[in-house]
Motif scaffolding. Sequence first.
Motif, short mmCIF file in Angstrom:
data_model
loop_
_atom_site.label_atom_id
_atom_site.label_comp_id
_atom_site.label_asym_id
_atom_site.label_seq_id
_atom_site.Cartn_x
_atom_site.Cartn_y
_atom_site.Cartn_z
N GLY A 149 0.92 -1.20 -0.03
CA GLY A 149 -0.14 -0.07 -0.16
C GLY A 149 1.05 1.33 -0.06
O GLY A 149 2.07 1.24 -0.33
N ILE A 150 0.32 2.29 0.55
CA ILE A 150 1.12 3.69 0.65
C ILE A 150 2.09 3.70 1.84
O ILE A 150 1.41 3.25 2.90
N VAL A 151 3.15 4.02 1.69
CA VAL A 151 4.13 3.98 2.74
C VAL A 151 4.44 5.48 3.04
O VAL A 151 5.01 6.46 2.42
N LEU A 152 4.35 5.84 4.43
CA LEU A 152 4.89 7.22 4.83
C LEU A 152 5.90 7.11 5.72
O LEU A 152 5.70 6.26 6.71
N GLU A 153 7.00 7.35 5.30
CA GLU A 153 8.25 7.21 6.07
C GLU A 153 8.69 8.44 6.82
O GLU A 153 8.53 9.76 6.32
N LEU A 154 8.83 8.28 8.17
CA LEU A 154 9.07 9.56 8.97
C LEU A 154 10.49 9.26 9.43
O LEU A 154 10.96 8.19 10.00
N ILE A 155 11.61 10.15 9.02
CA ILE A 155 12.88 9.88 8.84
C ILE A 155 13.70 10.64 9.85
O ILE A 155 13.17 11.78 9.79
N ASP A 156 14.70 10.08 10.30
CA ASP A 156 15.99 11.17 11.00
C ASP A 156 16.72 11.86 9.86
O ASP A 156 16.48 11.65 8.54
N SER A 157 17.40 13.03 10.32
CA SER A 157 18.23 13.53 9.41
C SER A 157 19.62 13.89 10.36
O SER A 157 19.44 13.48 11.67
N GLU A 158 20.46 14.69 9.79
CA GLU A 158 21.79 14.74 10.43
C GLU A 158 21.38 15.87 11.52
O GLU A 158 22.21 15.87 12.58
N ASP A 159 20.38 16.82 11.24
CA ASP A 159 20.34 17.86 12.41
C ASP A 159 19.23 17.70 13.35
O ASP A 159 19.12 17.92 14.50
N ALA A 160 18.06 16.61 12.80
CA ALA A 160 17.17 16.33 14.10
C ALA A 160 16.76 14.87 14.05
O ALA A 160 16.91 14.39 13.14
N SER A 161 16.60 14.31 15.23
CA SER A 161 16.18 12.82 15.18
C SER A 161 14.83 12.76 15.72
O SER A 161 14.16 13.59 16.58
N LEU A 162 14.08 11.63 15.61
CA LEU A 162 12.93 11.50 16.02
C LEU A 162 12.97 10.84 17.57
O LEU A 162 11.80 11.10 18.10
N PHE A 163 13.91 10.32 17.88
CA PHE A 163 13.94 9.88 19.16
C PHE A 163 15.02 10.15 19.95
O PHE A 163 16.21 10.23 19.28
N ALA A 164 15.26 9.95 21.06
CA ALA A 164 16.44 10.03 21.79
C ALA A 164 17.47 8.93 21.56
O ALA A 164 16.92 7.82 21.27
N VAL A 165 18.89 9.26 21.65
CA VAL A 165 19.80 8.31 21.11
C VAL A 165 19.73 7.01 21.95
O VAL A 165 19.62 7.13 23.21
N GLY A 166 19.45 5.93 21.44
CA GLY A 166 19.65 4.68 22.09
C GLY A 166 18.22 4.39 22.95
O GLY A 166 18.45 3.18 23.56
N ASN A 167 17.25 4.87 22.82
CA ASN A 167 16.04 4.49 23.49
C ASN A 167 14.89 4.96 22.60
O ASN A 167 14.99 5.37 21.29
N SER A 168 13.71 4.48 23.06
CA SER A 168 12.49 5.02 22.43
C SER A 168 11.74 6.19 22.81
O SER A 168 10.65 6.17 22.51
N ASN A 169 12.42 6.96 23.75
CA ASN A 169 11.65 8.13 24.16
C ASN A 169 11.61 9.27 22.91
O ASN A 169 12.58 9.64 22.22
N PRO A 170 10.41 9.74 22.47
CA PRO A 170 10.16 10.37 21.18
C PRO A 170 10.47 12.04 21.67
O PRO A 170 10.57 12.30 22.54
N ASN A 171 11.20 12.57 20.47
CA ASN A 171 11.41 13.97 20.56
C ASN A 171 10.28 14.49 20.01
O ASN A 171 9.31 14.17 19.20
N ASP A 172 10.29 16.06 20.11
CA ASP A 172 9.10 16.81 19.55
C ASP A 172 8.86 16.62 18.22
O ASP A 172 7.72 16.83 17.77
N LEU A 173 9.90 16.40 17.46
CA LEU A 173 9.70 16.15 15.96
C LEU A 173 8.82 15.20 15.75
O LEU A 173 8.00 15.15 14.76
N LEU A 174 9.03 14.13 15.96
CA LEU A 174 8.22 12.95 16.00
C LEU A 174 6.65 13.26 16.58
O LEU A 174 5.91 12.80 15.69
#
Length: 268
Positions: A149-174
């Motif tokens: 079906g239709i895939v919506l990819e929510l991706i990290d970038s060099e400047d901003a990440s979806l989660f804190a490093v090494g865990n599943s705590n979401p950042n404001d971006l996600l």
Amino acid sequence: MNDNALGEETPIIIKRKKVVKGDDHHGGAWKVAYADFVTAMMAFFLLMWLLNATTEDQRKGLADYFNPSIPISRISGGGSDGLNGSSIFTEDTLAEMGTGASRQKWEGNEIENLSEEALEGRLQELKDAMMKADKNLSTHMDIKMSPEGIVLELIDSEDASLFAVGNSNPNDLLVTLLTTAAGSFDGFGNDLKIVGHTDNRQFRTESGYDNWSLSADRANTARRILEEQGFDMSRIREVSGRAYTEPLIVEDPSAPQNRRVSIVILTR
């Protein structure tokens, strides 16, 4: 004196003309039939070789080429998947072409019955709705088609990440991405699948927590955020983690874009 006067008969002379005809095997018709036979045999053995040399997914792709089960865009948007990336059409363009707006609710497999222009319009509408919140979100989104079906990819970038490093705590971006997406998903009657992905950097704690666990937990975090936004949880078909096994940037498995959450709007 005439010979006939003596009673002698004039001899009858018969001339036989020899007509030379070529035998059947000297004609050219058999060559055409033989060439057709050889061509058919070559095609047959080529088909047998392809069936033996390809995987099940590749054979399905070949079958879809001749009898498409998903719409394929005639115009490339610059990506690499079924629709070659996100759509280049806008709602204004679609209106000028006569395909109209695309705000109806999608039910079941209705997506497969849409025209290519209408499908691209709906994809673009989803992306436009998410970008209204923040134009910078475009670097963290990708929309494409897959066999599911239709895939919506929510991706990290060099400047901003979806989660804190090494865990599943979401950042404001996600949270921002999923809050906007939750409203857009209401325009679809289809079920969803949420899949978490990581890069290939080795990660493992003393308790055995690794990329597999991390990717699954991140997918479940995305599910919880959608639930908090009032999304109907009965439409969630699957929540899973794929770790680093399906990189978005294949040539660079450690790229930040491989750390992502895929939300699939199921059409099958």
